[in-house]
Design a protein around this motif. Sequence first.
Motif, PDB file in Angstrom:
ATOM      1  N   ASN A 466       0.929  -1.382  -0.424  1.00  8.37           N
ATOM      2  CA  ASN A 466       0.128  -0.235   0.257  1.00  8.37           C
ATOM      3  C   ASN A 466       1.041   1.501  -0.260  1.00  8.37           C
ATOM      4  OD1 ASN A 466      -1.720  -2.272   0.526  1.00  8.37           O
ATOM      5  ND2 ASN A 466      -2.782  -0.647   2.383  1.00  8.37           N
ATOM      6  N   ASP A 467       1.973   1.495   0.981  1.00  8.57           N
ATOM      7  CA  ASP A 467       2.765   2.459   1.092  1.00  8.57           C
ATOM      8  C   ASP A 467       3.383   2.864   0.006  1.00  8.57           C
ATOM      9  OD1 ASP A 467       1.337   4.672   2.778  1.00  8.57           O
ATOM     10  OD2 ASP A 467       2.587   3.164   4.299  1.00  8.57           O
ATOM     11  N   ILE A 469       3.556   1.544  -3.645  1.00  9.40           N
ATOM     12  CA  ILE A 469       2.705   2.378  -4.822  1.00  9.40           C
ATOM     13  C   ILE A 469       2.230   3.531  -4.200  1.00  9.40           C
ATOM     14  CG2 ILE A 469       0.303   1.922  -5.557  1.00  9.40           C
ATOM     15  CD1 ILE A 469       0.488  -0.840  -5.040  1.00  9.40           C
ATOM     16  N   GLN A 470       2.094   4.085  -3.320  1.00  7.00           N
ATOM     17  CA  GLN A 470       1.658   5.202  -3.066  1.00  7.00           C
ATOM     18  C   GLN A 470       3.122   6.179  -2.684  1.00  7.00           C
ATOM     19  OE1 GLN A 470      -0.848   7.813   1.028  1.00  7.00           O
ATOM     20  NE2 GLN A 470       1.403   6.568   1.407  1.00  7.00           N
ATOM     21  N   ARG A 477      -2.971   7.745  -1.046  1.00  4.08           N
ATOM     22  CA  ARG A 477      -4.156   7.098  -1.789  1.00  4.08           C
ATOM     23  C   ARG A 477      -5.161   7.515  -1.281  1.00  4.08           C
ATOM     24  NH1 ARG A 477      -2.999   3.352   2.230  1.00  4.08           N
ATOM     25  NH2 ARG A 477      -1.846   3.336   3.331  1.00  4.08           N
ATOM     26  N   ALA A 483      -6.075   9.253  -6.369  1.00  2.51           N
ATOM     27  CA  ALA A 483      -6.802   7.725  -5.978  1.00  2.51           C
ATOM     28  C   ALA A 483      -6.484   6.921  -7.579  1.00  2.51           C
ATOM     29  CB  ALA A 483      -8.174   8.130  -5.121  1.00  2.51           C
ATOM     30  N   TYR A 486      -3.773   5.515  -8.586  1.00  2.16           N
ATOM     31  CA  TYR A 486      -3.152   4.286  -7.749  1.00  2.16           C
ATOM     32  C   TYR A 486      -3.132   2.563  -8.522  1.00  2.16           C
ATOM     33  CZ  TYR A 486      -2.884   1.102  -3.462  1.00  2.16           C
ATOM     34  OH  TYR A 486      -1.929   0.364  -2.182  1.00  2.16           O
ATOM     35  N   ASN A 487      -2.227   2.781  -8.973  1.00  2.56           N
ATOM     36  CA  ASN A 487      -2.025   1.774  -9.966  1.00  2.56           C
ATOM     37  C   ASN A 487      -0.715   0.243  -9.619  1.00  2.56           C
ATOM     38  OD1 ASN A 487      -2.375   0.082 -11.875  1.00  2.56           O
ATOM     39  ND2 ASN A 487      -1.358   0.963 -13.447  1.00  2.56           N
TER      40      ASN A 487
END
Length: 583
Positions: A466-467, A469-470, A477, A483, A486-487
């Motif tokens: 999660n982080d 990617i962010q 995100r 948002a 976010y991929n």
Amino acid sequence: MASFTLHGIPVSRGIAIGRAHMLTPAALEVEHYLVEPEEVEAEVQRLQDAIVTVHRELQSIWKHLPQDAPAELGAFLDVHGLILSDPMISEVPLSIIRNRHYNAEWALVTQIDELSAQFDEIEDEYLRGRKQDIQQVGERVLKVLTGTATHLPRLTEADETGAHLIVVAHDISPADMLQFRDRAFSGFVTDLGGQNSHTAIVSRSLDIPAVVGVQNASMLIKQDDWVIVDGDAGVVIVDPPAIILERYRERQAVLLRERKKLSKLKKTPAVTRDGTSISLLANIELPDDCPVALESGAMGVGLFRTEFLFMGRGGHESRLPSEDEQFESYRKTVVAMKGRPVTIRTLDIGADKQLDDAREISLNPALGLRAIRYCLAEPQLFLTQLRAILRASAYGPIKLLIPMLAHAFEIDQTLALINQAKEQLRAENIKFDPDIAVGAMIEVPAAALALQMFVKRLDFLSIGTNDLIQYTLAIDRVDHEVAHLYNPLHPAVLYLLGHSISTAAKAGVPVSVCGEMAGDIRFTRLLLGMGLREFSMHPAQLLSVKQEILGSDLGKILPHTKKILRAVEPAIITEAVEQLRIL
């Protein structure tokens, strides 16, 4: 009425079809007026009586908690009890009445709004979602003050048309969730909420389809409207045409058959078709989540988030959880897992979390003093948690996970504090596991790119997608305006994932993925092809991922994964990942 479709956040998979049952909250907009000086103490007493009444209500709900109630519900009731007892709720509004002469409702709402504004500053989506705890406690007290109540129909089966009821609300409190178990509720739709809101967590544990964050759903949907809740797509269809209704009934029947098949996999080892064993672990927030994790067939806990212990305490150090309180929570968890390993993540909290009133809130909390940075800046708080975790390690296998490491000196300082905690316990003759494994969360691109300094110093790694990617894509995100960027399949993200997994494997250091990608069956075979052998996810996702693993052939997956990691065009990557699922 014409059919229309609403979009929100899918938080619990499946399809529910039924008629809308509207839950009207005790809105936090109340009558405002000033009380006469001679009436102030009577107004204070009125609010105190309401708080006592709510305490009794929560205790009564606890007392009559069904034996098969999800563990999360009891834990949320505990949190609401703590919030209700916190001086920020139980005392500050009384001071507002005495000092400003506000009526009880106005005083309470004034304080709730102030606390809510503080929570809005929190970057972390999970912790920011705890604002709802404060508001739900406030609403419960307001219901007593205003004489309103939530009325639920006592249904035990579907109505004459064969439809169950879909709860539609602005928000739903944990206590209200308890009332849904013995009634014909089959889905939830809320205006508020995110992946980690109460409605999301409890609906997953109850295995009931839910879509949250559907703005204005409670305004647009009317009582008894026909509603389809698509918990897979995050779609709510209101008054669907007959042909759409029939299609969804067919999909619902297929999903039911698939779910029955999945339940038979609980005791089946997670092994690929060509014989490679995979470890499937559970992500939990509370000690009481352990029975759910075991029931799902988890081989251990891959991520125990400890932040929940620190929330709802008013921000003063004296009200932070003591070492003994933390120890008991960790000990309870490791004992409940019956010898399976438990990975405990140290406090992932920051200056934006208001633990220290003296600290200035960071202008960009995601890049500020959070996680290990915060803990190293507050060594006493960190030592207290380390001692508690070490003490619990005497009762079962524990692994210590450190979030957001990016620098060698952060690793070295952390290891030095762990050794200091060990020395303190030795001096006090307190038992602990001297060989406790220490690992790092890989969630900062710098850490993924400089992994060699991690594998030399630490025992294991856990990738927080999660982080990762962010930070890789430079987006917040939880910001709705970005948002869509976010991929998980961005080529840069895939490169960092593949590089981290392969580097750890070459160094002989165990590596897992504990972010959302681990529980998403769209990415299971891709991660297997990258070399991942340990997945950690919400217990409700475990059997679906296991089914995907059982049908996977690594010999076929590996060459395709290498092509994906070399690709740079989004369309090619997306198509290739979809092809993986039919190999």
